[in-house]
Write an enzyme that holds these catalytic residues in place. Sequence first.
Site, PDB file in Angstrom:
ATOM      1  N   GLU A  32       0.812  -1.213   0.000  1.00 12.92           N
ATOM      2  CA  GLU A  32       0.000   0.000   0.000  1.00 12.92           C
ATOM      3  C   GLU A  32       0.851   1.271   0.000  1.00 12.92           C
ATOM      4  O   GLU A  32       0.360   2.364   0.315  1.00 12.92           O
ATOM      5  CB  GLU A  32      -0.940  -0.013   1.201  1.00 12.92           C
ATOM      6  N   SER A  43      -6.528  -1.933   1.153  1.00 12.54           N
ATOM      7  CA  SER A  43      -6.635  -1.383  -0.192  1.00 12.54           C
ATOM      8  C   SER A  43      -7.005  -2.430  -1.238  1.00 12.54           C
ATOM      9  O   SER A  43      -6.752  -2.245  -2.428  1.00 12.54           O
ATOM     10  CB  SER A  43      -5.339  -0.671  -0.610  1.00 12.54           C
ATOM     11  N   TYR A  97      -8.990   3.279  -6.606  1.00 12.23           N
ATOM     12  CA  TYR A  97      -8.027   4.364  -6.803  1.00 12.23           C
ATOM     13  C   TYR A  97      -7.945   4.897  -8.230  1.00 12.23           C
ATOM     14  O   TYR A  97      -7.104   5.742  -8.510  1.00 12.23           O
ATOM     15  CB  TYR A  97      -6.651   3.900  -6.318  1.00 12.23           C
ATOM     16  N   ARG A 126     -11.994   4.187  10.262  1.00 13.43           N
ATOM     17  CA  ARG A 126     -13.136   3.986   9.361  1.00 13.43           C
ATOM     18  C   ARG A 126     -13.611   2.548   9.543  1.00 13.43           C
ATOM     19  O   ARG A 126     -12.798   1.618   9.534  1.00 13.43           O
ATOM     20  CB  ARG A 126     -12.724   4.207   7.908  1.00 13.43           C
ATOM     21  N   ASP A 168     -16.048  -0.434   8.088  1.00 14.35           N
ATOM     22  CA  ASP A 168     -16.698  -0.835   6.833  1.00 14.35           C
ATOM     23  C   ASP A 168     -17.756  -1.901   7.076  1.00 14.35           C
ATOM     24  O   ASP A 168     -17.591  -2.787   7.925  1.00 14.35           O
ATOM     25  CB  ASP A 168     -15.650  -1.375   5.849  1.00 14.35           C
ATOM     26  N   GLU A 204     -14.728  -4.749   8.294  1.00 18.48           N
ATOM     27  CA  GLU A 204     -13.420  -4.536   8.915  1.00 18.48           C
ATOM     28  C   GLU A 204     -13.343  -3.129   9.478  1.00 18.48           C
ATOM     29  O   GLU A 204     -14.223  -2.299   9.249  1.00 18.48           O
ATOM     30  CB  GLU A 204     -12.292  -4.770   7.916  1.00 18.48           C
ATOM     31  N   ASN A 244     -10.531   0.105   9.751  1.00 19.54           N
ATOM     32  CA  ASN A 244      -9.268   0.655   9.257  1.00 19.54           C
ATOM     33  C   ASN A 244      -8.819   1.751  10.211  1.00 19.54           C
ATOM     34  O   ASN A 244      -9.429   2.825  10.263  1.00 19.54           O
ATOM     35  CB  ASN A 244      -9.452   1.223   7.845  1.00 19.54           C
ATOM     36  N   GLY A 260      -7.678   5.928   4.369  1.00 19.94           N
ATOM     37  CA  GLY A 260      -7.074   6.746   3.326  1.00 19.94           C
ATOM     38  C   GLY A 260      -7.479   8.210   3.405  1.00 19.94           C
ATOM     39  O   GLY A 260      -8.600   8.550   3.791  1.00 19.94           O
TER      40      GLY A 260
END
Length: 384
Positions: free
Chosen positions: A30, A205, A277, A316, A318, A330, A332, A336
């Site tokens: 990443e 990612s 991305y 974050r 999810d 999950e 994070n 990002g």
Amino acid sequence: MSYLQGARRPASGAITEGPVVVLMGGPSAEHDVSVVSGSAIADALEESGAVVQRVLIDLAGDWWWLPADLRRADRPVAAYDDPAALGAEGPLRTGEAVDRLACSDPRPVVFIALHGPFGEDGVVQGLLDAVGLCYTGSGVAASAVGMDKTLFKRLVRGLGLPVPDWREIGAGRWATDRAAVVAELEAFTSGGDPRLMVKPARLGSSVGMTLAHDVAERVPAIEKALRYDSLVVVERYLAGSRELEVGVLGNDPARLELFGPGEVLSGHEFYDYAAKYTPGLSETMAHAELEPPIRDAVLKLARDAYRAVGAEGFARVDFLLVDDRPYLSEINTIPGFTPISLFPSMAAHGGYDFAAVCSRVLELARERCAGRVDRRLTPEDLPR
């Protein structure tokens, strides 16, 4: 709109005093995403009045002090493959670099913008803890649990929170008993949807992640994931699910600020690396269209997951939503901060601009550091 629990907001763009070191890059798959996130964070903090030093960690794990006037702008991420060509000072090995930070006067706060192993899994947090440096985000334990999808799933399921069914495959067993593993996966999907999500357990990612549609695609998918990690997570595919994300800010579990849920509309069959991305390929909404009871349920689960791992600063969470039932996917602990990332977009929808959310993360780091217990002992403190 944000969901607040006694949280305090700074003025837009406000910045606490003192130097900031933004860590980016890292020896992880990443790496490129981290360079984008770190560059954006550094620019925003600088524009808010902070004194910022950009530090790049290359793929070999060496640390480089980037020039003070270096901005990424339209520079391709691949340009950071050769830090010396950018005028960076280095390379320094990890010990030397951490010593340099620890000996700085005044000492900086380290804004960790590293994604994936070494940056998001508790390793760099442990290094900074060892020399008493203040840093953003979660500590060692929460980072490690958040990064390891198997540990996270076991924890939240043990607390009664909903997660998709999964299986774990270690590299050792795959090498010695592949036929048995394949048979177990066949039994796992027996009588249902044959599709499985296969991913490295400790990476983000969507790197190394595959949607295996049938038995024939499972072995190559596992082999691909094992190129990135020695542990693989295989999840039951939830057909027709919606992908939701919730942003969280705060240290005190009783004073958390939640944003969203936002929603991801992937341009590919699943939200893979390219879909995440490549600008314009997918769509994201900072405020998903949900009935109030469902929204409340998702926000509660996000808060519960954040508290369960002991996260601090920001994260974050999810979700997959199937037939109005949310499942935790999950957490994070270093989401990002790219121009298309949902975490800053959700925060903006809740009243923070990009610079203000970066400043708030930094403020939370200083707050956590100020409340830290002094662990320095004297002989008199020992139970002799």
